[in-house]
Design an enzyme around this catalytic site. Sequence first.
Site, PDB file in Angstrom:
ATOM      1  N   LYS A   1       2.977  15.039  13.276  1.00  0.00           N
ATOM      2  CA  LYS A   1       3.307  14.122  13.061  1.00  0.00           C
ATOM      3  C   LYS A   1       4.687  13.398  13.621  1.00  0.00           C
ATOM      4  O   LYS A   1       4.647  12.483  13.727  1.00  0.00           O
ATOM      5  CB  LYS A   1       3.925  13.576  11.437  1.00  0.00           C
ATOM      6  CG  LYS A   1       2.344  13.565  10.196  1.00  0.00           C
ATOM      7  CD  LYS A   1       2.376  12.607   9.854  1.00  0.00           C
ATOM      8  CE  LYS A   1       0.910  12.316   8.891  1.00  0.00           C
ATOM      9  NZ  LYS A   1       0.640  11.004   9.168  1.00  0.00           N
TER      10      LYS A   1
ATOM     11  N   LYS B   1     -10.519  11.356  18.546  1.00  0.00           N
ATOM     12  CA  LYS B   1     -11.047  10.861  17.534  1.00  0.00           C
ATOM     13  C   LYS B   1     -10.554   9.539  17.507  1.00  0.00           C
ATOM     14  O   LYS B   1      -9.757   9.126  17.864  1.00  0.00           O
ATOM     15  CB  LYS B   1     -10.215  11.680  16.612  1.00  0.00           C
ATOM     16  CG  LYS B   1     -11.044  13.106  15.780  1.00  0.00           C
ATOM     17  CD  LYS B   1     -10.076  13.341  14.907  1.00  0.00           C
ATOM     18  CE  LYS B   1     -10.085  12.846  13.044  1.00  0.00           C
ATOM     19  NZ  LYS B   1     -10.064  13.205  12.089  1.00  0.00           N
TER      20      LYS B   1
ATOM     21  N   LYS C   1      -7.301   4.678  13.012  1.00  0.00           N
ATOM     22  CA  LYS C   1      -6.384   3.642  12.805  1.00  0.00           C
ATOM     23  C   LYS C   1      -4.413   3.686  13.884  1.00  0.00           C
ATOM     24  O   LYS C   1      -4.125   2.309  13.915  1.00  0.00           O
ATOM     25  CB  LYS C   1      -5.930   3.257  11.397  1.00  0.00           C
ATOM     26  CG  LYS C   1      -7.446   2.910  10.599  1.00  0.00           C
ATOM     27  CD  LYS C   1      -6.606   3.104   9.517  1.00  0.00           C
ATOM     28  CE  LYS C   1      -7.884   2.862   8.573  1.00  0.00           C
ATOM     29  NZ  LYS C   1      -7.884   2.760   6.735  1.00  0.00           N
TER      30      LYS C   1
END
Length: 385
Positions: free
Chosen positions: A157, A248, A251
């Site tokens: 992250k 992958k 969004k």
Amino acid sequence: MFSARLLIRRGLFRCNSSFLLRSSPPLTSSRHISSSSPTPSQDQVIFSGIQPTGIPHLGNYLGALQQWVKLQDSAKPETKLLYSVVDLHAITVPQDPRALRRTKRESLAALLAIGLDPGRSILFYQSSVFAHSELMWILSCTASMGYLARMTQWKSKLSLKNDALPLDESSKSKLKLGLFSYPVLQAADILVHRATHVPVGEDQSQHLEFARECVTNFNHNYGPTLIQPQTILSPAKRVMSLQEPHLKMSKSHLDPQSRILITDSSSTIHKKIMAALTDSTNTVSWNPQNRPGVSNLLELLSHFDTKGRNAAELGEAYADHSLGKFKKIVAEAISERLEPIRLRYEKLMSEDEGGYLDQVEMEGARKARESADKTMVLVREAVGL
């Protein structure tokens, strides 16, 4: 949830046995039992959650949500199923409050649109059940900082290296406690409902192992109170980006052409598939190494093929097609499956200004609180609260 025999017969999931059983170290006191696994006679409970990032994309649907519906429709009547929009997890990164309220509702509408039945499955917002947060704090008191430091999610992250540590100079200025300790909340989400089975993708297996570690630590200190959840891995392969097929579908990708949302119209799906990255060879073949873009489209089509053919078999079946003709076939197959979902979603969001969604969540939250409170009675008694 299912017995192992039923799961194998239906071919829905494969269990990763490395997460199912772990031998416990010898203990000097019968009170300090390190684990409590579900017994064959115990009613089965399945729990899973989805972050409120808005409308799911095709990767979310094929990788997880479609399997939730299959579980619901195949489970024994006595099986309890809980599916949560985990909004507390969402705030580990900055969120606009108004946007978060909107995406929570969009996520709930999507769960209903794909076929989850609020009469059979308990659907709720995580923040509506305070016991999730309470159990997180209690688990935090026995959770290992070292284990959390080895988790990969907080590092990814923050775009840190895999060997980063919380107190590194590169970490300290960025890392917040909520992001670092969110696996404890994730464990609480599962354990507070005494979940016996948790369906996850392979990239989430580490978090289920941590939840089992939390059970071991708590039960070692307070006796056999919490249940070890079993991991059920989805058989679906990762769905890759239409524009960068080595990544992958996500969004977070800047290009909206890289993903298909489950509410995209047929015309939008057609445009995205026709624009999907392939290569200069105007034929169809299955070759993930040398033709990742075409192979990705074959993988997508395999999920919707009425004859159940895999990507390699489809590559042979469409070998004489041009890429343009083949892409149209892929777009039509996806559109046909997603069109009913899109229509249900639009109706849910527009009807009564979303009043039905609020009603579903309120009732689901009530049931979820009842489920969680039963566990917390045992936890509080064990701890001495």
